[in-house]
Design a protein around this motif. Structure first.
Motif, mmCIF file in Angstrom:
data_model
loop_
_atom_site.group_PDB
_atom_site.id
_atom_site.type_symbol
_atom_site.label_atom_id
_atom_site.label_comp_id
_atom_site.label_asym_id
_atom_site.label_seq_id
_atom_site.Cartn_x
_atom_site.Cartn_y
_atom_site.Cartn_z
ATOM 1 N N PRO A 116 0.808 -1.233 0.000
ATOM 2 C CA PRO A 116 0.000 0.000 0.000
ATOM 3 C C PRO A 116 0.832 1.269 0.000
ATOM 4 C CG PRO A 116 -0.885 -1.584 1.571
ATOM 5 C CD PRO A 116 0.417 -2.142 1.093
ATOM 6 N N ARG A 117 1.953 1.293 0.722
ATOM 7 C CA ARG A 117 2.730 2.527 0.793
ATOM 8 C C ARG A 117 3.302 2.907 -0.568
ATOM 9 N NH1 ARG A 117 7.776 3.241 4.870
ATOM 10 N NH2 ARG A 117 8.788 1.867 3.355
ATOM 11 N N ALA A 118 3.809 1.914 -1.311
ATOM 12 C CA ALA A 118 4.363 2.203 -2.636
ATOM 13 C C ALA A 118 3.289 2.732 -3.567
ATOM 14 C CB ALA A 118 5.011 0.953 -3.221
ATOM 15 N N CYS A 119 2.093 2.168 -3.471
ATOM 16 C CA CYS A 119 0.995 2.612 -4.338
ATOM 17 C C CYS A 119 0.564 4.035 -4.008
ATOM 18 C CB CYS A 119 -0.183 1.651 -4.223
ATOM 19 S SG CYS A 119 0.172 -0.007 -4.853
ATOM 20 N N GLU A 120 0.619 4.390 -2.728
ATOM 21 C CA GLU A 120 0.275 5.753 -2.332
ATOM 22 C C GLU A 120 1.327 6.745 -2.819
ATOM 23 O OE1 GLU A 120 -0.112 5.645 1.874
ATOM 24 O OE2 GLU A 120 -1.856 4.309 1.850
ATOM 25 N N GLN A 121 2.596 6.380 -2.719
ATOM 26 C CA GLN A 121 3.681 7.281 -3.078
ATOM 27 C C GLN A 121 3.859 7.408 -4.591
ATOM 28 O OE1 GLN A 121 6.991 5.605 -0.919
ATOM 29 N NE2 GLN A 121 6.473 6.679 0.975
ATOM 30 N N GLN A 122 3.475 6.347 -5.330
ATOM 31 C CA GLN A 122 3.647 6.338 -6.783
ATOM 32 C C GLN A 122 2.294 5.998 -7.427
ATOM 33 O OE1 GLN A 122 7.389 4.272 -8.080
ATOM 34 N NE2 GLN A 122 7.532 3.679 -5.927
ATOM 35 N N PRO A 123 1.420 6.979 -7.606
ATOM 36 C CA PRO A 123 0.050 6.720 -8.063
ATOM 37 C C PRO A 123 -0.033 6.007 -9.410
ATOM 38 C CG PRO A 123 0.254 8.967 -7.237
ATOM 39 C CD PRO A 123 1.633 8.418 -7.305
ATOM 40 N N ALA A 124 0.952 6.198 -10.287
ATOM 41 C CA ALA A 124 0.907 5.579 -11.615
ATOM 42 C C ALA A 124 1.560 4.195 -11.649
ATOM 43 C CB ALA A 124 1.589 6.481 -12.639
ATOM 44 N N LEU A 125 2.021 3.712 -10.500
ATOM 45 C CA LEU A 125 2.777 2.467 -10.455
ATOM 46 C C LEU A 125 1.989 1.289 -11.025
ATOM 47 C CD1 LEU A 125 5.525 1.376 -9.410
ATOM 48 C CD2 LEU A 125 4.374 0.842 -7.254
ATOM 49 N N ILE A 126 0.770 1.109 -10.556
ATOM 50 C CA ILE A 126 -0.036 -0.031 -10.982
ATOM 51 C C ILE A 126 -0.354 0.058 -12.473
ATOM 52 C CG2 ILE A 126 -2.225 -1.238 -10.692
ATOM 53 C CD1 ILE A 126 -0.399 -1.648 -8.345
ATOM 54 N N ASP A 127 -0.807 1.225 -12.912
ATOM 55 C CA ASP A 127 -1.191 1.370 -14.317
ATOM 56 C C ASP A 127 -0.014 1.141 -15.251
ATOM 57 O OD1 ASP A 127 -3.802 1.854 -13.679
ATOM 58 O OD2 ASP A 127 -3.650 4.038 -13.799
ATOM 59 N N GLY A 128 1.149 1.644 -14.885
ATOM 60 C CA GLY A 128 2.321 1.480 -15.736
ATOM 61 C C GLY A 128 2.721 0.029 -15.897
ATOM 62 N N TRP A 129 2.710 -0.714 -14.813
ATOM 63 C CA TRP A 129 3.106 -2.117 -14.898
ATOM 64 C C TRP A 129 2.016 -2.990 -15.500
ATOM 65 C CZ3 TRP A 129 7.779 -3.766 -15.183
ATOM 66 C CH2 TRP A 129 8.809 -3.037 -14.605
ATOM 67 N N ARG A 130 0.755 -2.559 -15.407
ATOM 68 C CA ARG A 130 -0.299 -3.271 -16.130
ATOM 69 C C ARG A 130 -0.061 -3.205 -17.635
ATOM 70 N NH1 ARG A 130 -5.501 -0.928 -12.781
ATOM 71 N NH2 ARG A 130 -5.696 -2.634 -11.251
ATOM 72 N N VAL A 131 0.324 -2.046 -18.124
ATOM 73 C CA VAL A 131 0.625 -1.901 -19.549
ATOM 74 C C VAL A 131 1.792 -2.808 -19.931
ATOM 75 C CG1 VAL A 131 1.464 -0.322 -21.321
ATOM 76 C CG2 VAL A 131 -0.292 0.437 -19.718
ATOM 77 N N GLN A 132 2.841 -2.800 -19.113
ATOM 78 C CA GLN A 132 4.018 -3.607 -19.429
ATOM 79 C C GLN A 132 3.692 -5.101 -19.411
ATOM 80 O OE1 GLN A 132 7.319 -2.597 -20.355
ATOM 81 N NE2 GLN A 132 7.141 -4.729 -20.939
ATOM 82 N N LEU A 133 2.954 -5.546 -18.407
ATOM 83 C CA LEU A 133 2.600 -6.960 -18.345
ATOM 84 C C LEU A 133 1.761 -7.356 -19.556
ATOM 85 C CD1 LEU A 133 2.553 -9.687 -16.943
ATOM 86 C CD2 LEU A 133 0.626 -8.885 -15.558
ATOM 87 N N GLY A 134 0.858 -6.473 -19.972
ATOM 88 C CA GLY A 134 0.020 -6.770 -21.133
ATOM 89 C C GLY A 134 0.813 -6.954 -22.411
ATOM 90 N N ARG A 135 2.030 -6.435 -22.474
ATOM 91 C CA ARG A 135 2.884 -6.569 -23.652
ATOM 92 C C ARG A 135 3.733 -7.833 -23.629
ATOM 93 N NH1 ARG A 135 5.006 -0.276 -23.414
ATOM 94 N NH2 ARG A 135 3.147 0.684 -24.353
ATOM 95 N N THR A 136 3.719 -8.537 -22.521
ATOM 96 C CA THR A 136 4.554 -9.727 -22.370
ATOM 97 C C THR A 136 3.986 -10.884 -23.194
ATOM 98 O OG1 THR A 136 5.164 -9.001 -20.147
ATOM 99 C CG2 THR A 136 5.499 -11.327 -20.651
ATOM 100 N N ASP A 137 4.877 -11.683 -23.765
ATOM 101 C CA ASP A 137 4.447 -12.835 -24.553
ATOM 102 C C ASP A 137 3.742 -13.852 -23.650
ATOM 103 O OD1 ASP A 137 4.548 -14.655 -26.965
ATOM 104 O OD2 ASP A 137 5.755 -15.824 -25.550
ATOM 105 N N LYS A 138 2.494 -14.151 -23.973
ATOM 106 C CA LYS A 138 1.699 -14.973 -23.062
ATOM 107 C C LYS A 138 2.202 -16.408 -22.968
ATOM 108 C CE LYS A 138 -2.119 -16.346 -26.176
ATOM 109 N NZ LYS A 138 -3.598 -16.303 -26.343
ATOM 110 N N ARG A 139 2.697 -16.956 -24.078
ATOM 111 C CA ARG A 139 3.167 -18.346 -24.024
ATOM 112 C C ARG A 139 4.428 -18.462 -23.172
ATOM 113 N NH1 ARG A 139 6.851 -21.278 -26.755
ATOM 114 N NH2 ARG A 139 6.579 -23.553 -26.667
ATOM 115 N N SER A 140 5.354 -17.519 -23.332
ATOM 116 C CA SER A 140 6.564 -17.537 -22.502
ATOM 117 C C SER A 140 6.196 -17.407 -21.025
ATOM 118 C CB SER A 140 7.503 -16.404 -22.908
ATOM 119 O OG SER A 140 7.885 -16.501 -24.261
ATOM 120 N N TYR A 141 5.284 -16.502 -20.734
ATOM 121 C CA TYR A 141 4.832 -16.308 -19.350
ATOM 122 C C TYR A 141 4.192 -17.592 -18.822
ATOM 123 C CZ TYR A 141 2.385 -14.107 -15.392
ATOM 124 O OH TYR A 141 1.912 -13.779 -14.137
ATOM 125 N N ALA A 142 3.343 -18.215 -19.631
ATOM 126 C CA ALA A 142 2.673 -19.442 -19.205
ATOM 127 C C ALA A 142 3.681 -20.550 -18.929
ATOM 128 C CB ALA A 142 1.668 -19.878 -20.265
#
Length: 259
Positions: free
Chosen positions: A155-181
């Motif tokens: 929670p503290r990191a999310c409060e201090q860095q409001p864009a943290l979650i959204d930024g990493w959601r974008v990055q994760l969405g770009r990851t190759d799904k088969r490699s991740y699986a």
């Protein structure tokens, strides 16, 4: 290129300094280390890299079959060879910590030290990882990112860095799904509980975060026990990724503990 696949890596710093190899968590990229680099480069030459299908690294080839922890450890060793280093310091978080455990179990003589954070000799359950793998292949990472990424940070990191979650959601969405699986399935097979018995290990540091829901402090306590290492350092108000949540503290520890 490594075994016909492109690996995106960075080799930074003075070749006269000891090498530090850094391995990132599942679903993230070598960018997690960026805020630590200024402090670390005063003391180390550094290699960071992207795991298969992550960041700018090529996806895992279909003809190559499953991914094993040994494959990822071999990537780390190949990168150390590029740097001309026979021995090196290592730090890894989550699946990066699994890579460290594989190196400790098979190549302890190559490591000057190992710092393992937010990981464990066993992470989750085989069934849980298999279910994640199936869901990723069916739904895709862009759809699943909204549920996965919030588990990474306290929670503290999310409060201090409001864009943290959204930024990493974008990055994760770009990851190759088969490699991740395939990496999920690999984690379901990994069990290092008995892997270090009778091994002559280098200095090992183990770090946990009080707000880590994926690998809680008990997971790191089990790892310390398996390694025969000191009890883990447990950092307050830190989740699964200390390199992002408290980079200054993480860098300071690496400089002190690997001196």
């Amino acid at each position: 290129m490594h075994k016909g696949r492109t690996i995106s890596y960075r080799l930074l710093g003075d070749s006269a300094k000891p090498l530090l190899v850094l391995a990132h968590p599942l679903g993230m990229t070598q960018g997690i280390w960026d805020d630590m680099l200024p402090a670390l480069l005063d003391n180390f030459r550094i290699i960071t890299w992207d795991l298969p299908g992550h960041g700018a690294s090529s996806a895992w080839p279909e003809e190559a079959g499953a991914i094993e922890a040994q494959d990822l450890a071999e990537e780390a060793l190949a990168l150390a060879e590029i740097a001309g280093a026979q021995t090196f310091h290592f730090a890894g978080t989550s699946i990066g910590g699994v890579i460290g455990q594989q190196l400790l179990s098979q190549h302890p003589d190559r490591l000057l030290s190992a710092t393992l954070t937010n990981t464990g000799p066993v992470i989750g359950t085989p069934d849980g990882w298999l279910q994640r793998s199936v869901a990723v292949m069916e739904q895709g990472l862009e759809a699943m990112a909204k549920d996965i990424v919030p588990r990474w940070f306290g929670p503290r990191a999310c409060e201090q860095q409001p864009a943290l979650i959204d930024g990493w959601r974008v990055q994760l969405g770009r990851t190759d799904k088969r490699s991740y699986a395939l990496l999920c399935e690999m984690l379901g097979r990994c069990n290092f509980t008995e892997a270090f018995k009778g091994k002559q290990l280098p200095k090992v540091n183990v770090i946990a975060g009080t707000d880590d829901v994926a690998t809680p402090p008990s997971s790191l306590e089990a790892l310390s026990s398996a390694l025969g290492a000191a009890a883990p350092l447990v950092w307050e108000n830190v989740g699964h990724v200390p390199a992002v949540e408290c980079p200054e503290k993480m860098a300071e520890l690496l400089v002190k503990q690997t001196a």
